[in-house]
Design a protein around this motif. Sequence first.
Motif, mmCIF file in Angstrom:
data_model
loop_
_atom_site.group_PDB
_atom_site.id
_atom_site.type_symbol
_atom_site.label_atom_id
_atom_site.label_comp_id
_atom_site.label_asym_id
_atom_site.label_seq_id
_atom_site.Cartn_x
_atom_site.Cartn_y
_atom_site.Cartn_z
ATOM 1 N N PHE A 333 5.427 -2.094 -2.322
ATOM 2 C CA PHE A 333 4.694 -2.708 -3.437
ATOM 3 C C PHE A 333 3.835 -3.887 -2.979
ATOM 4 O O PHE A 333 2.783 -4.148 -3.546
ATOM 5 C CB PHE A 333 5.667 -3.102 -4.554
ATOM 6 C CG PHE A 333 6.198 -1.874 -5.252
ATOM 7 C CD1 PHE A 333 5.429 -1.214 -6.199
ATOM 8 C CD2 PHE A 333 7.423 -1.330 -4.892
ATOM 9 C CE1 PHE A 333 5.881 -0.047 -6.801
ATOM 10 C CE2 PHE A 333 7.893 -0.166 -5.487
ATOM 11 C CZ PHE A 333 7.122 0.476 -6.444
ATOM 12 N N LYS A 334 4.308 -4.582 -1.916
ATOM 13 C CA LYS A 334 3.472 -5.656 -1.346
ATOM 14 C C LYS A 334 2.176 -5.046 -0.828
ATOM 15 O O LYS A 334 1.098 -5.597 -0.986
ATOM 16 C CB LYS A 334 4.212 -6.349 -0.198
ATOM 17 C CG LYS A 334 5.109 -7.451 -0.675
ATOM 18 C CD LYS A 334 5.481 -8.376 0.473
ATOM 19 C CE LYS A 334 6.466 -9.399 -0.068
ATOM 20 N NZ LYS A 334 7.578 -9.648 0.820
ATOM 21 N N CYS A 335 2.313 -3.896 -0.154
ATOM 22 C CA CYS A 335 1.125 -3.222 0.387
ATOM 23 C C CYS A 335 0.151 -2.885 -0.747
ATOM 24 O O CYS A 335 -1.050 -3.136 -0.640
ATOM 25 C CB CYS A 335 1.518 -1.937 1.113
ATOM 26 S SG CYS A 335 2.248 -2.243 2.711
ATOM 27 N N ILE A 336 0.695 -2.336 -1.845
ATOM 28 C CA ILE A 336 -0.185 -1.870 -2.927
ATOM 29 C C ILE A 336 -0.863 -3.050 -3.635
ATOM 30 O O ILE A 336 -2.077 -3.058 -3.826
ATOM 31 C CB ILE A 336 0.622 -1.028 -3.947
ATOM 32 C CG1 ILE A 336 1.165 0.228 -3.282
ATOM 33 C CG2 ILE A 336 -0.240 -0.671 -5.164
ATOM 34 C CD1 ILE A 336 2.190 1.001 -4.113
ATOM 35 N N PHE A 337 -0.064 -4.055 -4.015
ATOM 36 C CA PHE A 337 -0.614 -5.097 -4.892
ATOM 37 C C PHE A 337 -1.099 -6.351 -4.169
ATOM 38 O O PHE A 337 -1.905 -7.088 -4.705
ATOM 39 C CB PHE A 337 0.412 -5.465 -5.973
ATOM 40 C CG PHE A 337 0.602 -4.348 -6.957
ATOM 41 C CD1 PHE A 337 -0.371 -4.069 -7.909
ATOM 42 C CD2 PHE A 337 1.732 -3.546 -6.915
ATOM 43 C CE1 PHE A 337 -0.215 -3.021 -8.806
ATOM 44 C CE2 PHE A 337 1.907 -2.492 -7.811
ATOM 45 C CZ PHE A 337 0.924 -2.239 -8.753
ATOM 46 N N ALA A 374 -1.008 3.982 -4.477
ATOM 47 C CA ALA A 374 -2.011 3.366 -3.606
ATOM 48 C C ALA A 374 -2.654 2.183 -4.319
ATOM 49 O O ALA A 374 -2.630 2.110 -5.548
ATOM 50 C CB ALA A 374 -3.087 4.404 -3.259
ATOM 51 N N PRO A 375 -3.248 1.265 -3.540
ATOM 52 C CA PRO A 375 -4.011 0.191 -4.190
ATOM 53 C C PRO A 375 -5.305 0.754 -4.760
ATOM 54 O O PRO A 375 -5.684 1.891 -4.442
ATOM 55 C CB PRO A 375 -4.300 -0.768 -3.040
ATOM 56 C CG PRO A 375 -4.286 0.087 -1.819
ATOM 57 C CD PRO A 375 -3.320 1.210 -2.087
ATOM 58 N N GLY A 376 -5.977 -0.044 -5.561
ATOM 59 C CA GLY A 376 -7.276 0.370 -6.067
ATOM 60 C C GLY A 376 -8.290 0.471 -4.928
ATOM 61 O O GLY A 376 -8.007 0.125 -3.769
ATOM 62 N N ASN A 377 -9.469 0.938 -5.266
ATOM 63 C CA ASN A 377 -10.534 1.087 -4.281
ATOM 64 C C ASN A 377 -11.278 -0.237 -4.094
ATOM 65 O O ASN A 377 -12.095 -0.623 -4.915
ATOM 66 C CB ASN A 377 -11.509 2.171 -4.747
ATOM 67 C CG ASN A 377 -12.688 2.304 -3.810
ATOM 68 O OD1 ASN A 377 -12.588 1.980 -2.619
ATOM 69 N ND2 ASN A 377 -13.804 2.757 -4.355
ATOM 70 N N TYR A 378 -10.947 -0.936 -3.005
ATOM 71 C CA TYR A 378 -11.640 -2.188 -2.667
ATOM 72 C C TYR A 378 -12.512 -1.983 -1.428
ATOM 73 O O TYR A 378 -12.765 -2.920 -0.684
ATOM 74 C CB TYR A 378 -10.627 -3.314 -2.426
ATOM 75 C CG TYR A 378 -9.852 -3.694 -3.670
ATOM 76 C CD1 TYR A 378 -10.331 -4.684 -4.537
ATOM 77 C CD2 TYR A 378 -8.656 -3.054 -4.003
ATOM 78 C CE1 TYR A 378 -9.628 -5.028 -5.689
ATOM 79 C CE2 TYR A 378 -7.950 -3.392 -5.153
ATOM 80 C CZ TYR A 378 -8.444 -4.378 -5.986
ATOM 81 O OH TYR A 378 -7.755 -4.716 -7.127
#
Length: 489
Positions: A333-337, A374-378
């Motif tokens: 979750f650290k990776c995702i957010f 996955a995280p959003g598209n940055y």
Amino acid sequence: MIGIIGSGIAGLSAALRLRNLGYDVTIFEAHQCPGGKLDQISQEGYRFDLGPSLFTMPQYIDELFEIFEENPRAHFNYLKKDSLCNYFWSDGTRFQTPAEKEKFIESFSKTFKENPKKVKQFLEDNELKYQLTAPIFLRSSLHRLKTYLNWMTVKAIMKVYRLDLFKPLYRTLKHYFKNPKSLQFFSRHATYNGSSPYQTPGIMSLIPHLEMHFGTYYPEGGMRSIIESLYQLAMRQGVQFHFNEKVTSIDLKNDKVISLTTSKSTYPFDIVVSNMDVVPTYRKLLKGFNAPEKTLAQERSSSALIFYWGIKKTFKELDLHNIFFSNQYEEEFKCIFEKKTLSEDPTIYVNISSKHTPTDAPEGGENWFVMINAPGNYGQDWEQLIDLSRERILHKLGELLGENIKELIETEFVWDPRGIEAKTDSFLGALYGAASNNRMAAFLRHPNKSPQISNLYFCGGSVHPGGGIPLCVQSGKIASELINEDFPK
Ligand SMILES: Cc1cc2nc3c(=O)[nH]c(=O)nc-3n(C[C@H](O)[C@H](O)[C@H](O)COP(=O)(O)OP(=O)(O)OC[C@H]3O[C@@H](n4cnc5c(N)ncnc54)[C@H](O)[C@@H]3O)c2cc1C
């Protein structure tokens, strides 16, 4: 005349409710077919639902038929699952979740060495949370005074200490469970609205109640059949559809919508509902308008990376829903957010609709929908991340299932946050609009009615009450009720 921008599940729900109330409704859809995220693809004999795979609260879909006095069973069918999901851990632990409450308590307590009384207490506390909050948060607008002036709201306020609003879900779970696997099991429900169990408030433990009390379902013919049946219903009831016609601006005069301009023409409307994500609605269709920046700046929910694999083998140990847990859950979750990247050891979700619809795969094969959060598209280097993740997923599934999965893949399609953003114009590719990573999130979502434009309304996953099929269907209902209050027929 009401114009609706987008034919996602919420747009269809709003259209049907409004039609039922007697309004003339026209939907503009940028794509060639309805459904938005609930789309499907077919490749080399395999059919895949592109987006959602978990179907809960089917009664909300049934209601859309019933309001027209149509029998939903004549058009749309589903089966209730006896077993909710198969779980796998790297140390070889496996757990098949019984849907029936008593069986669940017994089996869960035994497998994870938890106190059955505590498990029962947890489920009952979740039920109370649901009963106290659903009438306020899921069925009403939070932006009308009358929502607060009723007995249910008073009752919820009096019992606010039972809602676990002020600590993260993970800490709430620690009050009931000791085994890290139990904590992981019930933490996962935070991802049902794209949030982190380490940040989202403990009230989110009401999500397992939806699954365990109301059940999980499989729509006959797959998730896409939900959309097909609602689209046919809308056609029968006289909703007008304009496909391949993107709305390019919401035209205003004196803070009132007067028309919609599309890629083809300009159409006058008395009332407009946007089913498009609220961020691009303001940024692209209301250019120059004073947007509610604080609301739009809310953190977005997680996105997803999905591999759609045609697998030339069947697996007895797998069911419709299967989860392979990460060994580094908090880090995931650290990776995702925080780090906005993919975990080296992600939790893997495998959905196989051919378990119930054999024609979704060639004989002897299965259609695997393999998803990681996955995280959003940055603007990350997605090609590199996808290649790395494919190898990690293949390795992990291979180890746990004792097979060389790579050799079994006959066909592959990949959908990543860029594609999700591009296909449905969801800001950053978020699956569920804004995340619920803080205790005020429910109140900070964009309302179903524009605060400034008197005849503009909103429905869909990016506005109240939130993302996921049941809430989106409810958002269409709430928007239609607001319209009927403001402009009665
Ligand atoms: C991979 C994935 C997995 C998911 N898993 C689940 C799950 O298991 N269970 C669950 O309940 N939910 C799940 N969800 C979430 C669920 O799919 C969404 O919350 C829901 O479908 C969103 O519906 P919506 O009506 O808000 O809009 P969308 O489905 O986003 O549709 C919006 C529509 O508006 C159209 N549009 C956009 N801009 C314009 C324009 N300018 N003019 C005309 N049309 C426009 C788009 O083309 C699209 O058709 C998942 C989502 C994804 C992507």
